[in-house]
Design a protein around this motif. Structure first.
Motif, PDB file in Angstrom:
ATOM      1  N   CYS A   1       2.825  10.155  -9.848  1.00  0.00           N
ATOM      2  CA  CYS A   1       1.920  10.469 -10.962  1.00  0.00           C
ATOM      3  C   CYS A   1       1.371  11.882 -10.815  1.00  0.00           C
ATOM      4  CB  CYS A   1       0.756   9.479 -11.003  1.00  0.00           C
ATOM      5  SG  CYS A   1       1.225   7.772 -11.321  1.00  0.00           S
ATOM      6  N   SER A   2       0.969  12.225  -9.608  1.00  0.00           N
ATOM      7  CA  SER A   2       0.364  13.538  -9.355  1.00  0.00           C
ATOM      8  C   SER A   2       1.379  14.665  -9.453  1.00  0.00           C
ATOM      9  CB  SER A   2      -0.291  13.552  -7.973  1.00  0.00           C
ATOM     10  OG  SER A   2      -1.323  12.600  -7.928  1.00  0.00           O
ATOM     11  N   ASN A   3       2.632  14.392  -9.066  1.00  0.00           N
ATOM     12  CA  ASN A   3       3.685  15.406  -9.091  1.00  0.00           C
ATOM     13  C   ASN A   3       4.337  15.558 -10.461  1.00  0.00           C
ATOM     14  OD1 ASN A   3       3.249  15.721  -6.370  1.00  0.00           O
ATOM     15  ND2 ASN A   3       4.966  14.423  -5.767  1.00  0.00           N
TER      16      ASN A   3
ATOM     17  N   LEU B   1       0.828  -1.203   0.000  1.00  0.00           N
ATOM     18  CA  LEU B   1       0.000   0.000   0.000  1.00  0.00           C
ATOM     19  C   LEU B   1       0.864   1.255   0.000  1.00  0.00           C
ATOM     20  CD1 LEU B   1      -2.782   1.307   0.075  1.00  0.00           C
ATOM     21  CD2 LEU B   1      -2.713   1.119   2.577  1.00  0.00           C
ATOM     22  N   ALA B   2       1.933   1.227   0.794  1.00  0.00           N
ATOM     23  CA  ALA B   2       2.839   2.384   0.847  1.00  0.00           C
ATOM     24  C   ALA B   2       3.482   2.615  -0.518  1.00  0.00           C
ATOM     25  CB  ALA B   2       3.906   2.172   1.913  1.00  0.00           C
ATOM     26  N   ARG B   3       3.877   1.546  -1.178  1.00  0.00           N
ATOM     27  CA  ARG B   3       4.491   1.674  -2.507  1.00  0.00           C
ATOM     28  C   ARG B   3       3.475   2.235  -3.501  1.00  0.00           C
ATOM     29  NH1 ARG B   3       7.700  -2.977  -5.889  1.00  0.00           N
ATOM     30  NH2 ARG B   3       8.161  -1.685  -7.665  1.00  0.00           N
ATOM     31  N   TYR B   4       2.240   1.747  -3.428  1.00  0.00           N
ATOM     32  CA  TYR B   4       1.183   2.244  -4.309  1.00  0.00           C
ATOM     33  C   TYR B   4       0.963   3.742  -4.094  1.00  0.00           C
ATOM     34  CZ  TYR B   4      -3.585   3.027  -6.009  1.00  0.00           C
ATOM     35  OH  TYR B   4      -4.693   3.529  -6.638  1.00  0.00           O
ATOM     36  N   GLN B   5       0.940   4.163  -2.842  1.00  0.00           N
ATOM     37  CA  GLN B   5       0.737   5.577  -2.544  1.00  0.00           C
ATOM     38  C   GLN B   5       1.905   6.421  -3.052  1.00  0.00           C
ATOM     39  OE1 GLN B   5       0.015   5.180   1.663  1.00  0.00           O
ATOM     40  NE2 GLN B   5      -2.211   5.088   1.399  1.00  0.00           N
ATOM     41  N   GLN B   6       3.130   5.885  -2.973  1.00  0.00           N
ATOM     42  CA  GLN B   6       4.297   6.594  -3.512  1.00  0.00           C
ATOM     43  C   GLN B   6       4.183   6.737  -5.028  1.00  0.00           C
ATOM     44  OE1 GLN B   6       7.561   4.194  -2.196  1.00  0.00           O
ATOM     45  NE2 GLN B   6       7.665   5.149  -0.175  1.00  0.00           N
ATOM     46  N   GLU B   7       3.759   5.661  -5.679  1.00  0.00           N
ATOM     47  CA  GLU B   7       3.610   5.709  -7.133  1.00  0.00           C
ATOM     48  C   GLU B   7       2.528   6.720  -7.538  1.00  0.00           C
ATOM     49  OE1 GLU B   7       5.484   4.285  -9.479  1.00  0.00           O
ATOM     50  OE2 GLU B   7       6.744   3.582  -7.836  1.00  0.00           O
ATOM     51  N   ARG B   8       1.424   6.749  -6.819  1.00  0.00           N
ATOM     52  CA  ARG B   8       0.364   7.726  -7.105  1.00  0.00           C
ATOM     53  C   ARG B   8       0.876   9.149  -6.912  1.00  0.00           C
ATOM     54  NH1 ARG B   8      -4.981   6.962  -7.666  1.00  0.00           N
ATOM     55  NH2 ARG B   8      -5.363   8.923  -6.598  1.00  0.00           N
ATOM     56  N   ALA B   9       1.691   9.351  -5.879  1.00  0.00           N
ATOM     57  CA  ALA B   9       2.241  10.689  -5.639  1.00  0.00           C
ATOM     58  C   ALA B   9       3.142  11.106  -6.798  1.00  0.00           C
ATOM     59  CB  ALA B   9       3.007  10.711  -4.321  1.00  0.00           C
TER      60      ALA B   9
ATOM     61  N   GLN C   1       5.217   9.104 -17.661  1.00  0.00           N
ATOM     62  CA  GLN C   1       3.961   8.876 -18.359  1.00  0.00           C
ATOM     63  C   GLN C   1       3.006  10.035 -18.083  1.00  0.00           C
ATOM     64  OE1 GLN C   1       3.128   5.337 -16.180  1.00  0.00           O
ATOM     65  NE2 GLN C   1       3.709   3.998 -17.875  1.00  0.00           N
ATOM     66  N   ASP C   2       1.958  10.120 -18.927  1.00  0.00           N
ATOM     67  CA  ASP C   2       0.927  11.105 -18.622  1.00  0.00           C
ATOM     68  C   ASP C   2       0.158  10.623 -17.390  1.00  0.00           C
ATOM     69  OD1 ASP C   2      -1.878   9.863 -19.818  1.00  0.00           O
ATOM     70  OD2 ASP C   2      -0.100   9.221 -20.922  1.00  0.00           O
ATOM     71  N   ARG C   3      -0.501  11.537 -16.707  1.00  0.00           N
ATOM     72  CA  ARG C   3      -1.121  11.246 -15.408  1.00  0.00           C
ATOM     73  C   ARG C   3      -2.121  10.078 -15.452  1.00  0.00           C
ATOM     74  NH1 ARG C   3      -5.145  12.787 -11.742  1.00  0.00           N
ATOM     75  NH2 ARG C   3      -4.346  13.002  -9.624  1.00  0.00           N
ATOM     76  N   PRO C   4      -3.076  10.041 -16.399  1.00  0.00           N
ATOM     77  CA  PRO C   4      -4.037   8.924 -16.405  1.00  0.00           C
ATOM     78  C   PRO C   4      -3.369   7.559 -16.602  1.00  0.00           C
ATOM     79  CG  PRO C   4      -4.853  10.719 -17.771  1.00  0.00           C
ATOM     80  CD  PRO C   4      -3.445  11.054 -17.397  1.00  0.00           C
ATOM     81  N   THR C   5      -2.397   7.497 -17.507  1.00  0.00           N
ATOM     82  CA  THR C   5      -1.694   6.241 -17.740  1.00  0.00           C
ATOM     83  C   THR C   5      -0.903   5.835 -16.504  1.00  0.00           C
ATOM     84  OG1 THR C   5      -1.518   6.759 -20.088  1.00  0.00           O
ATOM     85  CG2 THR C   5      -0.021   5.084 -19.237  1.00  0.00           C
ATOM     86  N   CYS C   6      -0.261   6.808 -15.892  1.00  0.00           N
ATOM     87  CA  CYS C   6       0.525   6.536 -14.694  1.00  0.00           C
ATOM     88  C   CYS C   6      -0.345   5.975 -13.582  1.00  0.00           C
ATOM     89  CB  CYS C   6       1.228   7.820 -14.240  1.00  0.00           C
ATOM     90  SG  CYS C   6       2.280   7.606 -12.799  1.00  0.00           S
TER      91      CYS C   6
END
Length: 150
Positions: free
Chosen positions: A49-51, A39-47, A56-61
């Motif tokens: 994407c957002s930053n 979960l922590a890794r997923y949240q890092q990856e989402r961050a 990749q572009d945001r939706p793909t990321c």
């Protein structure tokens, strides 16, 4: 008659089940730790994407991050092993002709220069190798070249 000879033995299976239950307790704790790590890794990856830190572009990321998280939860996660990455990089060189393969291996092992990025469209690795021509004997150098007749 001796009553101790005919006393039935208690069944063994309850003790086995109890033993298995106690053996599973640490595994449950490990599963919770693994789930928290995933979960922590997923949240890092989402961050990332957002930053805008991903390549990749945001939706793909976000889609890729969710897919990686789902795979990790199923147990299909690919470990981030540097040795695995190095081996894969060297495998790319195996398809090249023998005379080009050694230069490819040298580039993959960090020799030469590297420019570009995955985000920019690719990584360019360059290794300049200088080869010297065999020395020409002094006698051959002083002779004039023959000119063919026309």
């Amino acid at each position: 008659m001796n009553p101790f000879l005919h006393t039935p033995r208690p069944p063994v299976w309850p003790a086995l089940l109890l033993g298995l239950a106690f053996a599973a307790v640490p595994a449950l704790g490990a599963d919770k730790a693994t789930a928290a790590s995933q979960l922590a890794r997923y949240q890092q990856e989402r961050a990332k994407c957002s930053n805008g830190e991903s390549n990749q572009d945001r939706p793909t990321c976000l889609k890729e991050a969710a897919a990686a998280y789902a795979e990790a939860r199923r147990g299909d996660e690919v470990p981030a092993d540097p040795a695995l990455y190095a081996r894969n990089a060297l495998l790319r060189c195996e398809r090249l002709p023998a005379d080009e393969r050694s230069a490819c291996v040298a580039r993959m092992q960090g020799q030469g220069s590297t420019t570009g990025s995955a985000r920019g469209g690719g990584i360019y690795r360059e290794l300049v190798t200088r080869e010297t021509m065999p020395a020409v004997p002094a006698a051959a150098a002083s002779m004039p070249a023959s000119v063919p007749a026309r």
